[in-house]
Design an enzyme around this catalytic site. Structure first.
Site, PDB file in Angstrom:
ATOM      1  N   HIS A 251      46.486   4.459  10.509  1.00  0.00           N
ATOM      2  CA  HIS A 251      45.246   4.768   9.782  1.00  0.00           C
ATOM      3  C   HIS A 251      43.981   4.444  10.568  1.00  0.00           C
ATOM      4  CE1 HIS A 251      42.493   5.131   6.358  1.00  0.00           C
ATOM      5  NE2 HIS A 251      41.929   4.056   6.861  1.00  0.00           N
ATOM      6  N   HIS A 451      11.334   3.671 -17.516  1.00  0.00           N
ATOM      7  CA  HIS A 451      11.660   2.393 -18.173  1.00  0.00           C
ATOM      8  C   HIS A 451      11.813   1.324 -17.084  1.00  0.00           C
ATOM      9  CE1 HIS A 451      12.396   5.461 -21.127  1.00  0.00           C
ATOM     10  NE2 HIS A 451      12.624   4.597 -22.085  1.00  0.00           N
ATOM     11  N   HIS A 463      18.793  -3.628 -19.751  1.00  0.00           N
ATOM     12  CA  HIS A 463      18.076  -2.386 -19.444  1.00  0.00           C
ATOM     13  C   HIS A 463      16.764  -2.623 -18.706  1.00  0.00           C
ATOM     14  CE1 HIS A 463      21.090  -0.638 -21.957  1.00  0.00           C
ATOM     15  NE2 HIS A 463      20.534   0.543 -21.967  1.00  0.00           N
ATOM     16  N   ARG A 510       7.904   3.094 -19.578  1.00  0.00           N
ATOM     17  CA  ARG A 510       8.169   3.595 -20.931  1.00  0.00           C
ATOM     18  C   ARG A 510       6.894   3.516 -21.763  1.00  0.00           C
ATOM     19  NH1 ARG A 510       9.889   0.770 -26.046  1.00  0.00           N
ATOM     20  NH2 ARG A 510      10.671   2.434 -27.372  1.00  0.00           N
TER      21      ARG A 510
END
Lengths: 651, 651
Positions: A251, A451, A463, A510
């Site tokens: 590999h 936001h 968030h 936002r």
């Protein structure tokens, strides 16, 4: 012909003393079928716009694409470049780096990115086809992907999207060798991959990857379907190496001198290292020109167009700066600087797009299922439906942020479109590997991230970006822009679209913010990266540095300080990267020599460069909280009063 | 009983003026079946180690879990907390934040994380079961997941892994409501999700999510299988709201006063806002104690164990610092400071693990298919096979970096194990949302990130981190550690395992580095974050700041400067976050007051804080290149000579 690939790959890895011989040796037969019988391209006209695209998603097998480029006769890919595999300034770095002049359509290596980006190429092909017609745009996108590519989540997102859109021109050749770095894939992976892709709405075939006729028949069938196609090519990694084939030892490391010699003997290839016999090379070189007639016919069709149509196509495909841009931006700035709306910058961005999208047909928008929050869909713009209908201007990416970002990269690489797409800035983290790749590949992609701070309020710390501005500013060649109001938002969009060799990321609020650029200026002030938004009355003793939604706080603080007779300037810094490119003298003029205080609702990392060792910083020190945003600014002490106090402490 | 959930959710969102009523209203029936008939837990003993775990992956529907917590009688979740939904310092933030005392097993909100983290909980359950037996560990992990969760790539990775490992105790209830923020999911999503999960090796059922008996029968069947289970619960989002149900208008905004009133009437719920009638509440409270007998029986079994067994279990589950740690580390440090090997720090880390893993049974390692590169597998440690056999100590995560990180978070949250896992540092970007969540949730997870700079050489810019150190240092509560040699590597492992409330990330070299800590010190010098590695001979006029592989360059530069009579100290800064926690006086003592030059093979962002405005920085300004690493250090000017020159310029 396939053995020429095998031997070049093996020899180059041996010379470099590092690299991945197994994959090129395993997929040599498949690649030979693809390039000698199907790919429509001309190595002598490598940037022909209607060429089939080929993406080596398994970028670690880079010697496959380099060997192909040399054999097919791409002029720059000399045998000397092959010999310099993985050396400084060669055309043959460890992983392929985008350069269509040698047939490398994109930079690959991070697994999952190639196949996902190819989805964007195939999508852009259909969108530009819808605009310019079959005569100009009518090609396929082929991918070679590895087991690892298919394990990565991003490929899941993008392939699910490709199935949804029915991108029938996308054909993925899966190197089904069942070997990964740790050993056999069964150590960690027992998906029924074929069933999984059928579940995405793809057609799936399985063939012996060392049977050229079977591979050819499968590609032929895949070209005829209306859905994307996966062809599982059962291969033996390192095929030809008598002792290391079919094992992870083939590999990612050189085979070693003995195994190289043994492989030559097994393959019946008596030639010295890097030597390809003339008749084999001639056959490959002929394959490299098999699209020459297609190019000539296409060119005739193109030249028969009227000048306007020719220019529209060339501008789009050559990634020109849209001609309509300056006027549209100027009119918008003039209007909002007079009307002084208190829009969130995401709303401002939406309003800019309402102006730009109708005027710039290359713009193709979208969102990862946050359209009403990101304000990314221009009025009256229709969806790209997929399923045979690609005339719209807006892509519904679904809850697939990473897939969206990779898809947009592919669209930019293909050309003909300028992609932009939105999500919450928090989820920039989900897209980060693709954002980085856009920067590394110098692609004009616009990431619309709304936001952008604790200012989003109640959704809370999961968030609320606090570290994202710093983390994104750290990426080289990415323009992170955080505009303060509607005027700066328009300026940042202009910068993003004018910058042909870098992606841009817009960090947008936002919550509502006041218009602070209330006097129209034709000049794009944001293009300096930072500028004096409000000069001090009298001698400047304090400079307040800020971005985005905190500019309003800085202006309030300035008013208080000025009322106390302290000359205070406010500097808006929408884009650090552009400011860093200014001269030291220009920087100093903006930053001033007095007390400096920065205010930004984010972590401090990086600000010390601008505020100096005695400067003040008002911002975040940890994660946010869930509450109405006004409460949060107070709770975290990000207030005009705090800015005033920080300045006075230092006077 | 289900209507009590619906009404509380609707009322709380209405009061907060933001939130997501649709999901709790849609899944209220499913949740009621799950919690009243299947979940084994006791609201009065919320931290009972053998409780069934419940994860609300669709964290935006947080009112579902808050309503449940209140109704079931978790003491802290008063009706007042429900009324304060999304307000500062409430127990009811916009998205659930980990707190087992109210039944919240993890922080959710970023889609895909919950379901993926639950995979880790289910895996940890089986691993601790293998260690401690059925009497102590024998429970299920239930998840409620949304359409969005299943679109996210991370869930694909983790669910594929769960299928591979046959985590039969994992049961996912999919809220198949076919509505997302943009509108019907068919806008962007047409997967055959059930077929997809079958392809992962899951068993799949589909039921009407509003038919309690059908849901119960499906859960019953799912509990009996040896594979993870997906139950597609066809639901109506916002069920009960006569005008907004089954539309994206019910998803993410208050229903409005009129619709709330209309819903009350449809549901036949005449009670005022936030009022739950006594008989309904009593039924719920009884359900909240249905596991009380199980807790009592378990406690009896636990107390019957001998002291050693009790302590071993309690230490593991309570996340104690492993008792064997200090001695193991000290012996290792003593040995390597004497032997002075020139190991890569990834090799040093592997050697540390060879010592720690046998001595600390909680350690469960793994790698995202880079085991031989990450050096994460301790000698003689066996694989966790899955498929009924969970006795090993090493997880083959496959090429699934993000899934690995989320799985590790779940293992840490479950307790009983201390997870660590490796990939290339470049691919920290792929894991970033889960790394952030580990920091936010304060979980002890160790991310082993090798190949941490251009020092990896030939693999080139796609694999060379340049911005990653800065980007990771920006994450609050994450200990980013970049040790300079084998001694510091051991110290950093010690810090990582002693720190119970934060994840750690080890940035380790591919290339060899000299041992610089050649004198044994019992004290963990790295724990200060930065320390004087080599003090100046004579007056200190220059301080060279560095980390990891560049410490060697700093030491060379120091030798040159000292030879010219310039007193020069070298400060090693393995962990900025820990150094930031020192007092200003301590920091100043380390940093010195003279000329400062930093050298790190990464971007400058953040260094200005330590070097000050006149300081020098020798590092990267953009992406890397593919070449042998010695060539790259020269090419990018990261050399001892450059450090010397930067210092002398400033003297």
């Amino acid at each position: 012909m396939a053995n020429a690939i095998r031997v070049l790959a093996m020899d180059a890895v041996e010379a470099a003393k590092s690299g991945h011989p197994g994959m090129p040796m395993g997929m040599a037969d498949v690649a030979t079928v693809l390039f000698t019988r199907f790919m429509t391209f001309d190595a002598a006209t490598p940037r022909w716009h209607d060429r089939d695209r080929f993406v080596l998603s398994a970028g670690h097998g880079s010697m496959l694409i380099y060997a192909l480029a040399h054999l097919l006769g791409y002029e720059r890919m000399t045998i000397d470049q092959i010999k310099r595999f993985r050396q400084l300034h060669s055309l043959t770095p460890g992983h392929p780096e985008v350069d269509p002049s040698i047939g490398v359509e994109m930079t690959t290596g991070p697994l999952g990115q190639g196949i996902s980006t190819a989805v964007g190429m195939a999508l852009a092909e259909r969108i530009t086809n819808a605009r310019f017609g079959d005569d100009l745009v009518n090609h396929f996108t082929y991918v070679i992907a590895s087991d690892g590519d298919l394990m990565e989540g991003v490929s899941h997102e993008a392939c699910s999207l490709a199935g949804h859109l029915q991108l029938g021109r996308l054909i993925v050749l899966w190197d089904d060798n069942r070997i990964s770095i740790d050993g056999p894939t069964t150590l960690s992976f027992t998906d029924d991959t074929q069933a999984r892709f059928r579940a995405y709405g793809w057609d799936v075939q399985a063939v012996d990857g060392h049977d050229p006729e079977a591979v050819a028949a499968a590609i032929e069938a895949a070209r005829a379907t209306h859905t994307p196609s996966l062809i599982a090519c059962r291969t033996i990694i390192g095929k030809g190496a008598p002792n290391k084939a079919n094992s992870h030892n083939a590999h990612g490391a050189p085979l070693g001198a003995d195994e190289v010699a043994a492989t030559r003997s097994v393959l019946g290839w008596p030639h010295e290292a890097f030597v390809v016999p003339d008749e084999v090379l001639a056959a490959w070189r002929a394959a490299g020109r098999r699209g020459a007639d297609a190019v000539a016919a296409w060119t005739k069709r193109f030249e028969a167009l009227d000048g306007h149509a020719r220019k529209a196509f060339a501008d789009a495909m050559d990634k020109a700066v849209p001609g309509a841009l300056p006027e549209l931006i100027d009119a918008f700035k003039r209007k909002v600087s007079a009307e002084k709306p208190s829009w969130a910058t995401r709303v401002a961005s939406g309003n800019v797009l309402d102006v730009l999208v109708p005027g710039i047909p290359e713009l193709i928008g979208g969102s990862a299922d946050l359209t009403p929050s990101n304000n990314t869909k221009a009025k009256n713009s229709a969806d790209v439906q997929g399923r045979g209908s690609f005339a719209g201007r807006y892509v519904r990416y679904g809850v697939r942020e990473h897939g969206m970002a990779a898809t947009m990269n592919g669209m930019a690489l293909h050309g003909g479109v300028i992609p932009y797409g939105g999500t919450f800035m928090q989820f920039a983290d989900y897209c980060r590997p693709s954002i980085r790749l856009a920067a590394l590949m110098k692609q004009r992609v616009v990431f619309v991230m709304t936001h952008d701070s604790i200012g989003l309020g109640e959704d809370g710390p999961t968030h609320q970006p606090v570290e994202h501005l710093a983390a994104l500013r750290a990426i080289p060649n990415l323009l992170v822009m955080r505009p303060a109001d509607a005027v700066e938002t328009a300026e940042c969009w202009q910068i993003a679209l004018e910058r042909r060799d870098a992606p841009s990321l817009l960090a947008l609020t936002r919550q509502n913010v006041p218009t602070v650029r209330t006097e129209h200026r034709a000049e794009n002030l944001s293009a300096k990266g930072a500028y004096v938004l409000a000069e001090a009355d009298g001698e400047r003793r304090v400079t307040l540095l800020s971005t985005g939604s905190e500019i309003g706080l800085a202006m309030e603080a300035r008013a208080t300080l000025q009322a106390e007779g302290i000359g205070t300037a406010v500097v808006s810094m929408p884009c650090w990267a552009l400011f860093e490119a200014q001269t030291a003298a220009e920087q100093e003029a903006v930053l001033g020599t007095g007390v400096r205080v920065a205010v930004e609702a984010a972590v401090r990392l990086g600000w010390d460069r601008w505020i100096g060792p005695k400067g003040g910083f008002v911002g975040m020190t940890g994660f946010g909280e869930s509450a109405p945003y006004q409460d949060l600014y107070r709770h975290f002490g990000i207030t005009a009063d705090a800015v005033v106090a920080a300045a006075k402490e230092r006077l």
